[in-house]
Every structure is written in structure tokens, then in C-alpha cells.
Scaffold this active site. Sequence first.
Site, PDB file in Angstrom:
ATOM      1  N   LYS A 138     110.534 141.248 127.774  1.00 28.98           N
ATOM      2  CA  LYS A 138     111.822 140.560 127.949  1.00 28.98           C
ATOM      3  C   LYS A 138     112.409 140.202 126.575  1.00 28.98           C
ATOM      4  O   LYS A 138     112.698 141.092 125.813  1.00 28.98           O
ATOM      5  CB  LYS A 138     111.625 139.334 128.844  1.00 28.98           C
ATOM      6  CG  LYS A 138     110.736 139.586 130.070  1.00 28.98           C
ATOM      7  CD  LYS A 138     111.282 140.669 130.977  1.00 28.98           C
ATOM      8  CE  LYS A 138     110.338 140.884 132.151  1.00 28.98           C
ATOM      9  NZ  LYS A 138     110.658 142.082 132.924  1.00 28.98           N
ATOM     10  N   ARG A 157      91.929 150.712 120.461  1.00 29.14           N
ATOM     11  CA  ARG A 157      91.803 150.038 121.765  1.00 29.14           C
ATOM     12  C   ARG A 157      91.167 148.654 121.640  1.00 29.14           C
ATOM     13  O   ARG A 157      91.429 147.775 122.444  1.00 29.14           O
ATOM     14  CB  ARG A 157      91.002 150.918 122.751  1.00 29.14           C
ATOM     15  CG  ARG A 157      90.794 150.225 124.108  1.00 29.14           C
ATOM     16  CD  ARG A 157      90.297 151.164 125.185  1.00 29.14           C
ATOM     17  NE  ARG A 157      89.109 151.880 124.820  1.00 29.14           N
ATOM     18  CZ  ARG A 157      87.871 151.377 124.836  1.00 29.14           C
ATOM     19  NH1 ARG A 157      87.656 150.131 125.211  1.00 29.14           N
ATOM     20  NH2 ARG A 157      86.843 152.122 124.483  1.00 29.14           N
TER      21      ARG A 157
HETATM   22  C1  LIG Z   1     108.263 135.346 134.046  1.00 27.97           C
HETATM   23  C2  LIG Z   1     107.578 136.683 134.042  1.00 27.97           C
HETATM   24  N1  LIG Z   1     106.267 136.734 133.775  1.00 27.97           N
HETATM   25  C3  LIG Z   1     105.598 137.918 133.767  1.00 27.97           C
HETATM   26  C4  LIG Z   1     106.244 139.110 134.029  1.00 27.97           C
HETATM   27  C5  LIG Z   1     105.489 140.401 133.992  1.00 27.97           C
HETATM   28  O1  LIG Z   1     105.804 141.083 132.809  1.00 27.97           O
HETATM   29  P1  LIG Z   1     105.675 142.679 132.605  1.00 27.97           P
HETATM   30  O2  LIG Z   1     106.747 143.321 133.425  1.00 27.97           O
HETATM   31  O3  LIG Z   1     105.830 142.840 131.128  1.00 27.97           O
HETATM   32  O4  LIG Z   1     104.313 143.051 133.087  1.00 27.97           O
HETATM   33  C6  LIG Z   1     107.615 139.095 134.313  1.00 27.97           C
HETATM   34  C7  LIG Z   1     108.319 140.345 134.623  1.00 27.97           C
HETATM   35  O5  LIG Z   1     109.460 140.352 135.028  1.00 27.97           O
HETATM   36  C8  LIG Z   1     108.295 137.847 134.316  1.00 27.97           C
HETATM   37  O6  LIG Z   1     109.618 137.767 134.575  1.00 27.97           O
END
Ligand SMILES: Cc1ncc(COP(=O)(O)O)c(C=O)c1O
Length: 390
Positions: free
Chosen positions: A207, A58
Site C-alpha cells: 500500500k 531466501r
Molecule cells: C490493512 C491491511 N492489512 C494487510 C493486508 C494484506 O496485505 P497484502 O495484500 O500485501 O498481503 C491488506 C491488504 O489489502 C490490508 O489492507
Amino acid sequence: MTSGKQGLSTQCVHAGEFDDAFGSPHTPLYDTTTFKFDSTDDLLDVIEGRREGFLYTRYGMNPTIKNLEAKLADLDGAEASLVFSSGMAALSALFLAYGHRGIACVGDAYGGTLELLSSQLPGLGMRTHQLLTPDLQALDAVLTNGIKLVFFETPTNPRLAVIDIRKVAELAHARGALVVVDNTFATPVNQRPLALGADIVMQSATKYLGGHSDITAGVLSAKASLLEPVLPWRKNLGQMLAPEVAHRLARSLSTLTIRVERQNASALAVAEYLAQHEKVRRVYYPGLPGFHGHDLAATQMSGFGGMVTFECKGTRADAARVVDQLQLFSLAPSLGGVESLVTQPFTTSHHNMSAEERSERGISDVMIRLSIGLEDQADLIADLAQALAD
Ligand SMILES: Cc1ncc(COP(=O)(O)O)c(C=O)c1O
């Protein structure tokens, strides 16, 4: 380990990897929560920083986590990286560590980020400002008021607006503020915010970095001293990534450049196809020469990304029909994976907003956002052609 002088693809494969006692070509998965010591002295040497060692997962003190962080730091051109259990975990830890000095968000941002900034952080007494457009004069006024953290995405979701990282950084630094860029849409393959003047780069690794729609993770990269205040938040909010996920993410990173380069090429082909289609009103893609942010994108991005947004002619029902008729594009609210996805901002990321708020942000009911995957370009275009046909 690699040096920062090597190319990005080489770094993707080799950075952070270390050989274990058995000669593994990449860092193995250490699927353990704790690490044992030979003696009390040995334990104290690690806890008191006299020797580097592994202790408790952690805290991030696990070889698989350290391998991933070293790889990400190299890719982002940073001294250090911290990984988190999601992009939102990374952002919330960052805002908790720095938000007491006030936060300005420039341009549109992911819905979760906006919710954090507009409802949750102000509830903790933090001052937050949202500037809908990258108006440097308005930003200067906010900074003069004592705001010390400037946050923005570029390109933004869903209109792919391009914000000038160099200019915002110059202004913010002149006012003693730090600059954080959410580089999720661009990835280090297409844009290097730290090299352009940002102080901290954040990404949802869920992503493109993960790239296969099968892990949730986040990352912050910066000078080690800037990440230090974030570390206790990650530790005590328990935001650490599971080692299995870290291992899968490190593996995905080894193919990052080839995936993103292919997604860039297919997204451009899709954008060009849509731009000449009689049923399409407007296409948002930084790689199209007629697009508002194209010239700026050409100076700060080395590729234009895999996201394409467009507006259909007609009504909300016409746009929904196009979405529903797509076969290869799945209707699902994420991006950056090997499979192509489609969403409408008004049904997903911007659904919580009123129609007025959406219109203030230029988000219409006929707007459709595509995340281009690794399928054949011709098949993606054929799918769009049949969905737009009637
Ligand atoms: C540009 C962007 N930043 C942050 C996030 C948040 O990411 P997570 O879903 O991994 O928490 C997203 C989620 O779609 C995003 O598109």
C-alpha cells in the site's frame, strides 16, 4: 545510516543506505541468490556468526534486503525489521510463531486476516477470538482466559474506526500478552504504534510504503528478540521478498513522507466536500471534527490518512451508479498508491460475509471507500461532484 534522532523525511532518504565500493549514493540492487566466500573458514565465520556477511537471499542475507530492513526499522522506530513477500506473508509468519498462545483480534480487519483467524489458524489448533468492538472489558475477559497475542488495525478498514493503542497495550501488558498493530492505513508518517506501547508493528508494504501499486510486500518491526521466533517461519516457508522488489520498495520509501502528507491533505479536502453534499448520508474520516474517533485520532496520529469512506443516500444501485460514474478514481481493490481508487466493501473486502455479518460490522451496501492518490484535489472533487450529480 541515520540515527533515530533525525526527522522522518531524512530517515526515508538515508536510513539503511550504504555506499558500495563504487560510491553509489544508495544501496545497489544485489540481484543474486547466493554469495561466495574466500575459504571454508570464511564461510564458517558467517554461518557461525563470528562475522556479519551475506549468504543466501531466501534467509534475508542479501545487502539489498538488509538495506531495506534497516530503513524500515528506522522509520518504525524499531530495533529491527523483517521484510516479506506480502503483508499476508508477514502476518501468517507472525501468527504461526506466536499463535499457539491464542490470538485476540480487536475491531474490524482486512478480509484475508479475518479468514486466517477464523478458518485457517483454528484448523491448526490455534485459539482465536474476534471482538467486533474495542471493548476493553470484553478484551480483559479474553486475556484472563489465557490469550497471549492481541492484534488490531487502527484506523480500521473500511469504517476507519480508531482504536486506543495506549489503552489496549496497557491492558494486554498487565495480562502478559503482546500487542501487534497493523499500521498499513496510517504508515509511520501518521502513527508510531511502537512509541504508543505496541510490541510489534505490521504493514502491508503493497500500500503506502510501496506507494505506486506496483509491488507486493510486507514488513514486521519490533525489538530483535521479538522477531527471532518469526525468522525460521519466514525462512522455511520461503516468504522472502525478491531483491528487485526490495530495491524498488527502498526507492519508494524515499518519497513516503511527501506522498502521505499530500494524501492526508487531499483526503481531508475530499472528506469535507462529501460531508456537506446533499446526496451523502455519512462520511467516515478521522480528520473530521464530528467523526466518532476524531479526538482519539488527534492524540495518537500526527495525520489522519488518505482513506475516506462514505455512504450515499439511496439504494445499493444508487451507490453502484456513483462508483461506476467516477472517471479519475479507478474501481480497483487496493489502496495507498499514487492513483486514486474506489471500492465498495460489500463487493470486495467483505464480499465473502453474509449480509448479517456485514451489518453486525456496520458495513452497508451503500458504503464506498476511496483511496486518495496524488492527483490535484480540485480534479478529485470535480470527479466526485459529477458522479454524485444525477
Ligand atoms: C490493512 C491491511 N492489512 C494487510 C493486508 C494484506 O496485505 P497484502 O495484500 O500485501 O498481503 C491488506 C491488504 O489489502 C490490508 O489492507
